[in-house]
Design a protein around this motif. Sequence first.
Motif, PDB file in Angstrom:
ATOM      1  N   ASN A  22       0.800  -1.223   0.000  1.00  0.00           N
ATOM      2  CA  ASN A  22       0.000   0.000   0.000  1.00  0.00           C
ATOM      3  C   ASN A  22       0.832   1.273   0.000  1.00  0.00           C
ATOM      4  O   ASN A  22       0.402   2.290  -0.509  1.00  0.00           O
ATOM      5  CB  ASN A  22      -0.937   0.021   1.209  1.00  0.00           C
ATOM      6  N   SER A  61       1.751  -0.624  -9.272  1.00  0.00           N
ATOM      7  CA  SER A  61       1.051   0.618  -8.935  1.00  0.00           C
ATOM      8  C   SER A  61       1.254   1.659 -10.020  1.00  0.00           C
ATOM      9  O   SER A  61       2.233   1.612 -10.759  1.00  0.00           O
ATOM     10  CB  SER A  61       1.629   1.194  -7.637  1.00  0.00           C
ATOM     11  N   ARG A  70      -2.841   2.663  -6.412  1.00  0.00           N
ATOM     12  CA  ARG A  70      -3.146   1.286  -6.813  1.00  0.00           C
ATOM     13  C   ARG A  70      -4.237   1.254  -7.887  1.00  0.00           C
ATOM     14  O   ARG A  70      -5.219   1.987  -7.765  1.00  0.00           O
ATOM     15  CB  ARG A  70      -3.644   0.501  -5.606  1.00  0.00           C
TER      16      ARG A  70
END
Lengths: 332, 316
Positions: A224, A238, A259
């Motif tokens: 993340n 990403s 993302r």
Amino acid sequence: MTTAVLFDNVSRYFGAVHAVDRVNLDIAEGEFFAMLGPSGSGKTTCLRLMAGFEQPTGGHIEIFGETAEGVPPYRRSVNTVFQDYALFPHLSILDNVAYGLMVKGGAREERRKAAEDALAMVKLPGYGTRRPGQLSGGQRQRVALARALVNKPKVLLLDEPLGALDLKLREQMQEELKSLQKSLGITFVFVTHDQGEALSMADRIAVFNEGRIQQLGRPEEVYNQPKTRFVADFVGSSNVLSTKLCQRLGLKAAFASLRPEAIALAAPSNGALSLAGTIAGQSFLGATNRVFVDVDGARIAVASPAAHAVPPIGSPVTISFAARDLHPMEDA
Amino acid sequence: MTVVAESIILPERRGTAGRLSDFFWRHPHVLLAVLLGPPLLWLGVVYLGSLFALLLQSFFSIDDFSGLINYEFTLATYRQLLSEANLDIIIRTISMAAAVTLVSALIAFPIAYYAARYARGKWKVLFYLGVMLPLWSSYLVKIYAWKLILAKEGILTWFFERLNLLWLLDAWLSLPVVGGNSLSVSYTGTFIVFVYVWMPFMILPIQAALERVPSNLIEASSDLGGTPAQTFRYVLFPLALPGIVAGSIFTFSLTLGDYIIPQIIGSSRLFIGQAVYAQQGTAGNIPLAAAFTVVPIVIMGLYLWMAKRMGAFDAL
């Protein structure tokens, strides 16, 4: 918590090639640790440094608090599962598994018993009399695992052990490795170039590139909040937003990652950010469609649910995403 | 679409060569037969035929009085072969062949190991050159060169003298069996030259066998706690054994059959090869010569059978 493996500023140079360049690592006891990176990134060399096949050019390595430099592989309580298994072709499966106990002088009957138990543990009971050549790839992989685990190592090193298996078998082995690691409590250090494998199995991941660790953290962190463009790209592809786009979105950072699955092909609802672009292409991935949207010349990938219709190529579209999914990055 | 071939399938090729290759493509077994036929015929008729004729000869005997061959089945020649003087020749030859093979393997292994594991590029070429170069020059020239080297006035004696080790050489030469007046007329000299001449035939098969041992097997053994000595004993040696056996077949059988080296370098006592030469030539006793020749064949057969039983070919 005890430290299983410690790398303090470790380097390994091959002539002018810096295979491993000032790497710092701290692997805890009982941890499932993944080293992720493309080929030539230094992850395998790091594993070989732990196994003792390579000696560091500089820096310091400790295994359970003991200095590892200059210690040959046969005096380390560390065992390896090799990429192509490296089973001894002239020995039976049982003799392969019992090899470690044999060279350490274990009694014959004890050896046989331990090897048979290890084979049962990897779900290959009764395979002892066969030869490596008579087994399938997946079975050989299990034998290699049994051969390493029968020695009750403090650290188990796995060098892309699932690389040669087909998808179904890989997924099954991933599950088994994970539960095996939990039940045995042995520290696993796992080298892979498959980000999905690293994310699903590891407690922590070190992402390698060009001999250095780009980012070290829990799978969610690495996925993340990629710190660099390389990590963003390598771990789950990403989108990296350029400085111009960041400014337009009112972000202070020079670059930001986003993302594909955090983006929707829809007008923004309350508080969401949005960008306008045109559809540039799409590919069907099963559960999702990967749609490429051209925003001022930048190509942004969007993961759109397969059930949603995708507008034809060239049609104008608005993409939207929540501000919290936009992660500023250190560099590009 | 601009250019389209008129047909997916190209027209049949014309001419004999074209038809022939089409024919062979349809009948690959015919091609195999054409390729293998002549050499197999050669091997079968000329080689195996003469071997069989030889075997047959050994069951005939020679008439002591007239010197003519008596074409009747008898074991008399073999009885003669097992007489004390002939048995002596056989034992001498076998001992020499065994010693040459053993020492060749000991010397060849490290060289082959280096070549297979470490030598790359230029060094590999140098290795092949070094091993093969002696094979390019005449066998006789090499042996006469060795006669000079080993002679009493030769460079080896001179070298020992310089190192003040002449007493060592003299002590060795005063030993029974292996000694003699000088190296060039002793079994030691014969042995040295045999080892030198057959060395390439030992190095190359071992190198080929070691080349096929993946280096990660060595690492795996070490990883599992095997010391270098154990890795050699349990992994490297068993996997190199087919190569060592192949090499030893060369050195052993070549030594068993050679009749030139022991004639030029060594004592005057005979080896099997020399006995065959003498029996079929000057003595004119073809049956005994044939019986002598059967000895190496039987020994090699036994050797291979034993090697197989010991699992030398399991790693193949």
